[in-house]
Design a protein around this motif. Sequence first.
Motif, PDB file in Angstrom:
ATOM      1  N   ALA A 178      -5.589  -7.754   0.300  1.00 41.81           N
ATOM      2  CA  ALA A 178      -4.172  -7.989   0.008  1.00 41.81           C
ATOM      3  C   ALA A 178      -3.847  -7.647  -1.439  1.00 41.81           C
ATOM      4  O   ALA A 178      -2.783  -7.068  -1.731  1.00 41.81           O
ATOM      5  CB  ALA A 178      -3.820  -9.451   0.299  1.00 41.81           C
ATOM      6  N   LEU A 179      -4.737  -7.981  -2.365  1.00 43.64           N
ATOM      7  CA  LEU A 179      -4.501  -7.675  -3.776  1.00 43.64           C
ATOM      8  C   LEU A 179      -4.534  -6.170  -4.005  1.00 43.64           C
ATOM      9  O   LEU A 179      -3.645  -5.614  -4.667  1.00 43.64           O
ATOM     10  CB  LEU A 179      -5.550  -8.369  -4.650  1.00 43.64           C
ATOM     11  N   ALA A 180      -5.535  -5.501  -3.470  1.00 42.50           N
ATOM     12  CA  ALA A 180      -5.643  -4.051  -3.656  1.00 42.50           C
ATOM     13  C   ALA A 180      -4.443  -3.332  -3.061  1.00 42.50           C
ATOM     14  O   ALA A 180      -3.909  -2.386  -3.653  1.00 42.50           O
ATOM     15  CB  ALA A 180      -6.935  -3.543  -3.034  1.00 42.50           C
ATOM     16  N   ALA A 181      -3.998  -3.777  -1.892  1.00 41.49           N
ATOM     17  CA  ALA A 181      -2.841  -3.145  -1.254  1.00 41.49           C
ATOM     18  C   ALA A 181      -1.580  -3.370  -2.075  1.00 41.49           C
ATOM     19  O   ALA A 181      -0.757  -2.454  -2.233  1.00 41.49           O
ATOM     20  CB  ALA A 181      -2.668  -3.693   0.156  1.00 41.49           C
ATOM     21  N   ALA A 182      -1.402  -4.574  -2.600  1.00 37.52           N
ATOM     22  CA  ALA A 182      -0.206  -4.879  -3.394  1.00 37.52           C
ATOM     23  C   ALA A 182      -0.160  -4.046  -4.666  1.00 37.52           C
ATOM     24  O   ALA A 182       0.899  -3.543  -5.058  1.00 37.52           O
ATOM     25  CB  ALA A 182      -0.175  -6.369  -3.729  1.00 37.52           C
ATOM     26  N   VAL A 183      -1.304  -3.888  -5.321  1.00 32.62           N
ATOM     27  CA  VAL A 183      -1.361  -3.065  -6.530  1.00 32.62           C
ATOM     28  C   VAL A 183      -1.045  -1.612  -6.196  1.00 32.62           C
ATOM     29  O   VAL A 183      -0.308  -0.934  -6.924  1.00 32.62           O
ATOM     30  CB  VAL A 183      -2.741  -3.198  -7.206  1.00 32.62           C
ATOM     31  N   GLY A 184      -1.571  -1.135  -5.085  1.00 33.54           N
ATOM     32  CA  GLY A 184      -1.285   0.229  -4.674  1.00 33.54           C
ATOM     33  C   GLY A 184       0.188   0.445  -4.370  1.00 33.54           C
ATOM     34  O   GLY A 184       0.780   1.458  -4.783  1.00 33.54           O
ATOM     35  N   ARG A 185       0.799  -0.501  -3.670  1.00 27.98           N
ATOM     36  CA  ARG A 185       2.229  -0.370  -3.361  1.00 27.98           C
ATOM     37  C   ARG A 185       3.070  -0.373  -4.628  1.00 27.98           C
ATOM     38  O   ARG A 185       4.148   0.242  -4.680  1.00 27.98           O
ATOM     39  CB  ARG A 185       2.671  -1.497  -2.427  1.00 27.98           C
ATOM     40  N   ALA A 186       2.594  -1.075  -5.669  1.00 26.76           N
ATOM     41  CA  ALA A 186       3.335  -1.155  -6.933  1.00 26.76           C
ATOM     42  C   ALA A 186       3.152   0.083  -7.803  1.00 26.76           C
ATOM     43  O   ALA A 186       3.768   0.180  -8.866  1.00 26.76           O
ATOM     44  CB  ALA A 186       2.909  -2.405  -7.703  1.00 26.76           C
ATOM     45  N   GLY A 187       2.304   1.007  -7.367  1.00 24.81           N
ATOM     46  CA  GLY A 187       2.133   2.244  -8.110  1.00 24.81           C
ATOM     47  C   GLY A 187       0.812   2.410  -8.810  1.00 24.81           C
ATOM     48  O   GLY A 187       0.558   3.448  -9.432  1.00 24.81           O
TER      49      GLY A 187
END
Length: 347
Positions: free
Chosen positions: A25-34
């Motif tokens: 979830a953390l890795a995905a959120a960081v990726g979505r944020a750019g």
Amino acid sequence: MTFQLADLRLRLIQAPMAGGPSTPALAAAVGRAGGLGFLAAGYLAPEALHRQIEQLRSLAGDGAAFGVNVFAPQAVADPGAVQAYREQLLPEALEAGVELPEPDFEDTDHWTEKLELLAADPVPVVSFTFGLPEPEVLARLRGQGTYTIGTVTSPDEARQAVAAGVDALCVQGPEAGGHRGVFDPSIVPSATPLSALLQQVRAAVTTGPRQLPLIAAGGISTSAVVAGLLASDLADAVQLGTAFLRADEAGTNQLHRNALVDEAFSETVVTRAFSGRWARALRTSFTDRHADAPAAYPVINQLTKPLRTAAAAREDADGMNLYAGSGHLLAQAGPAADIIEGLAKEL
């Protein structure tokens, strides 16, 4: 096409943090944020790592960039020192009501199996800590479209990583929280500050056959530092770990989250007490009692795990491995996207 750091909308990387804080979830959120999010393969069985990769792919979407970090194994040089440390820990184990395991000197953290998994089911980025695989392994990963990163803490390690064939270098300064990525676990890591270390590594790799991108890591906690590093010629991207420990999506224990911003734990130390490898953590009575812990990763990590688990169960932060970088008091709570936004506001 193989991932490149220049592909990132924001050249911000969430450091892999083994032992729980790094989550899909953390890795995905960081990726979505750019930015670029990372999973930490350390301490995971290959099956558990595979599940996390599949979960991250589901959360991030097909084609999204992310990374997986793998710990390189090394043999323990002095088994006698390990047994002596085990004896030192026994009274604490008795008081906590736990048993200490017999050290497993053959533990490689499933190194070979994880490399096979990442070769058979390629991910966009793979980074290595504590050393490097053989050049043939790096070439195989690259041939399957994986971008490879070597974690280095000195110019000499940087030269070795370039010779092995990595695509980029993560230059880890002494300010970093958690384990220092030194190749030789018996040496005391350099205290050269990150900015000076980046200059040294840049000079070292520029004289080699290839000039690789450098990722700055260690104690980076404010938007001003992020902007300064990226505006200079020193870093092509920045990696932050402690800055994400209090993110909503992180798997960080609540006691750890609280201690990061508690003035009672304001001091950090570099210690081998928990794992047998040098790591920066919040200073506690445990780090004070065991300042003489031997260089014997991962067996020291095996020995202290029951003690750390028991401390967490009784909500005793003083007995936990509270890994943290030098800027831990600035760690923000909230969604990872908000943390990214705050760190990028001066770019």
